[in-house]
Design an enzyme around this catalytic site. Sequence first.
Site, PDB file in Angstrom:
ATOM      1  N   ASP A  27       0.670   1.588   8.541  1.00  0.00           N
ATOM      2  CA  ASP A  27       0.258   0.772   9.689  1.00  0.00           C
ATOM      3  C   ASP A  27       1.169   0.944  10.904  1.00  0.00           C
ATOM      4  OD1 ASP A  27      -1.850  -0.215   8.232  1.00  0.00           O
ATOM      5  OD2 ASP A  27      -0.698  -1.903   7.452  1.00  0.00           O
TER       6      ASP A  27
ATOM      7  N   GLY B 209       0.830  -1.205   0.000  1.00  0.00           N
ATOM      8  CA  GLY B 209       0.000   0.000   0.000  1.00  0.00           C
ATOM      9  C   GLY B 209       0.862   1.250   0.000  1.00  0.00           C
TER      10      GLY B 209
ATOM     11  N   THR C  30       5.210   2.292   5.915  1.00  0.00           N
ATOM     12  CA  THR C  30       3.881   1.713   6.088  1.00  0.00           C
ATOM     13  C   THR C  30       3.015   2.606   6.957  1.00  0.00           C
ATOM     14  OG1 THR C  30       2.564  -0.029   7.086  1.00  0.00           O
ATOM     15  CG2 THR C  30       4.769   0.185   7.934  1.00  0.00           C
TER      16      THR C  30
ATOM     17  N   GLN D  84      -7.156   9.117   3.395  1.00  0.00           N
ATOM     18  CA  GLN D  84      -6.244   9.342   4.516  1.00  0.00           C
ATOM     19  C   GLN D  84      -4.787   9.078   4.177  1.00  0.00           C
ATOM     20  OE1 GLN D  84      -7.113   6.185   7.766  1.00  0.00           O
ATOM     21  NE2 GLN D  84      -8.430   5.643   6.083  1.00  0.00           N
ATOM     22  N   ARG D  85      -4.520   8.073   3.358  1.00  0.00           N
ATOM     23  CA  ARG D  85      -3.111   7.764   3.111  1.00  0.00           C
ATOM     24  C   ARG D  85      -2.574   8.471   1.864  1.00  0.00           C
ATOM     25  NH1 ARG D  85      -3.292   1.428   0.951  1.00  0.00           N
ATOM     26  NH2 ARG D  85      -3.285   1.995  -1.250  1.00  0.00           N
TER      27      ARG D  85
ATOM     28  N   MET E 130      -8.254   3.471   8.817  1.00  0.00           N
ATOM     29  CA  MET E 130      -7.533   2.246   8.489  1.00  0.00           C
ATOM     30  C   MET E 130      -6.866   1.623   9.724  1.00  0.00           C
ATOM     31  SD  MET E 130      -5.788   3.095   4.813  1.00  0.00           S
ATOM     32  CE  MET E 130      -6.649   2.638   3.295  1.00  0.00           C
ATOM     33  N   GLY E 131      -6.381   0.411   9.566  1.00  0.00           N
ATOM     34  CA  GLY E 131      -5.680  -0.285  10.631  1.00  0.00           C
ATOM     35  C   GLY E 131      -6.365  -1.584  10.977  1.00  0.00           C
TER      36      GLY E 131
ATOM     37  N   TYR F  21      -8.775   5.528   1.181  1.00  0.00           N
ATOM     38  CA  TYR F  21      -7.560   6.038   0.522  1.00  0.00           C
ATOM     39  C   TYR F  21      -7.302   7.527   0.772  1.00  0.00           C
ATOM     40  CZ  TYR F  21      -6.607   1.850  -2.362  1.00  0.00           C
ATOM     41  OH  TYR F  21      -6.269   0.605  -2.809  1.00  0.00           O
TER      42      TYR F  21
END
Lengths: 420, 420
Positions: free
Chosen positions: A144, A13, A142, A299-300, A190-191, A297
């Site tokens: 994450d 990602g 990442t 957010q990232r 996310m997460g 998406y």
Amino acid sequence: MAKMNAFYAQSGGVTAVINASACGVIETCRKHKDKIGKVYAGRNGIIGALTEDLIDTSKESAKAIAALRYAPAGAFGSCRYKLKSLEQNKREYERLIEVFKAHNIGYFFYNGGGDSADTCWKVSQLAEKMGYPIKAIHVPKTVDNDLPITDCCPGFGSVAKYIAIATREASFDVASMAKTSTKVFVLEVMGRHAGWIAAAGGMAVDNEHNIPIVILFPEVEFNQEKFLAAVKEKVEKFGYCTVVVSEGCHYPDGKFLAEAGTRDAFGHAQLGGAAPVVANMIKEALGYKYHWAVADYLQRAARHIASKTDVDQAYAVGKAAVEFALKGYNSVMPTIVRVSDKPYKWKIGMAQLKDVANKEKMMPRSFITADGFGITPKCRAYLSGLIKGEDYPPYKDGLPNYVRLKNVAVPKKLKDDFQL
Amino acid sequence: MAKMNAFYAQSGGVTAVINASACGVIETCRKHKDKIGKVYAGRNGIIGALTEDLIDTSKESAKAIAALRYAPAGAFGSCRYKLKSLEQNKREYERLIEVFKAHNIGYFFYNGGGDSADTCWKVSQLAEKMGYPIKAIHVPKTVDNDLPITDCCPGFGSVAKYIAIATREASFDVASMAKTSTKVFVLEVMGRHAGWIAAAGGMAVDNEHNIPIVILFPEVEFNQEKFLAAVKEKVEKFGYCTVVVSEGCHYPDGKFLAEAGTRDAFGHAQLGGAAPVVANMIKEALGYKYHWAVADYLQRAARHIASKTDVDQAYAVGKAAVEFALKGYNSVMPTIVRVSDKPYKWKIGMAQLKDVANKEKMMPRSFITADGFGITPKCRAYLSGLIKGEDYPPYKDGLPNYVRLKNVAVPKKLKDDFQL
């Protein structure tokens, strides 16, 4: 050692700042033209190496490479493609070495998360076995935030900043409307495994912005009764409440909230996200009018509001990867080392890939409040530095002017195609 | 005329820049202290006037009022409360006049959309009939961009900018992932009746950013077959596709896509949004992996990336409202008049409230491409100026430092409570 080329690839990602790492790698290689030849990028990540689909970054101007620092997502394309173990598919690793040999590649910079750290490690092991002199360096990335050893992962700080800002802004909105309309706003973030991103929602609160927020972490088993009581208490006290729910939030039996009931017209599950499930649950039990959002998406990819700390760190790990390789290191990863919390200071460190590969760093339980719905001062101290600073991209006609590269292909040298 | 106080209230859904209008009203009133006394704001909009719950803005520092320019949502609270017609509930209008009389209010500045323009108009009519000298001026605001006469509505430009940026950023993301993973990204945006906001998604594309986007407008009846064909064509040509779907997108029979099948565990409809429905439809028919987002409040609260044009216009209509009142105008609304497209130039005009009330401005069909899935150059020319310029708020510790006012209540003067 004769001058060799470098290979760089983006994996998994993408993030708002992975191109800043690419910028760090390529600019630093260009500064060492006496030692490193060209930088070839894999088109769509490691697949580009396997299929010999390489991009010649030397065809890009210095200006275009510098502009990568401001562009979100993966400029060369990424992929979700996990190489199997050496035993299961040695052919893939051998193919990589063949392609590297054919293009005189002596440096392998792999920009990704846990899986790619593992791949990078295996490549370095095999290269050694096959007597091919390659320096394999992993560049951490990442959203994450789950890589071990490094204090944080480039990509995470910008998502955290985005979620903190979105939570604060939307909370202002619902506070304005609560008297006669919306009383609860639910934001899904996310997460899937770790609550790092959800925790960032808690940063919307500070001494001057006392916002009632309930966070649903993947680390805390979902308890509907306790959750509804927490929301009710906030609404009764403040008039409204904001809920930040991680996509990974789940029941004690492991079932995700997102799977907890949404069905499409054909009866298929998994249509909705966790946010509408949570919002509806509140409406059913407490009768509050709600709104919900799923950032996904957005957010990232939100380079427009990236954290300056994050951009700087992303660039720094790219630069350090090249410098480590030039110093002769192999099978390592640059890390972020926290020097102090307040003021936030950091420096670059180094981790061995064998210690990084296949290890997930979870959020400490001490970062979550006893009731399971908030973040502790320890968590705030950790997150605070990571979201600091703005690093606005250039704008044209009201929109961020994100660079698009030419991505010129390197002529193939191998005769055989490789089937993925 | 003896010096009278002013009343200001925010109405309906809030925006990223409605407080900039409040700032314009209050700062301009403060410049005319010889003519206007204090500015009282309605706590939670017009409800504050009906219940005599007034906020004394003179208790706020000049710095705090200036900071309103940068703060999203409604600083004094808004409400969704439509006054009935004069015939149906004359008592409400009379109560407003009573409260105005009790607090020596001679100026009524009402900041909202179509409904509030109508209320403002009725207040001015009744005040005239009752022989009470009030200047009622409507200050335009709505993300829906549907007020007549004015070229655009403050609040819309910032949402348009947010959606254009989000669409561009998320499209970069999916383009990076498309080789092995997500091929379609679906973004749901606001706009139940008009496609102005959805149209803004089309602005993500320009000469340097050729992004495949399919837009689903409320103005175009949804045709599943044509839609899927459009998505398929984009994915086959570009490798990926972004879909921007308006929450108001509906079938020929008027049924919203969002209602088209999502059910929770109890069988209740209306749980999901349009985005998951569209995403799932694509997956079922074409097999493409998807991601979807619902921006909801994030889009209209996103002061962090507000359009400078929009902020300037929001402030200007607030300022003009006060200036109109001081010049003796009544029952009017400041408008934005477009002077030129390129470069975008605008000035303040004036509309009579009788011409504004209860009229919705729809998006012209000439703004939508013949196939119904895109925007025309005419639409681009219209939107281009509205999203121009950035106007970043101040930051503290990595987050926008949005002002919170003290919102001190004005002591009540009337004896009777008013039941809403």
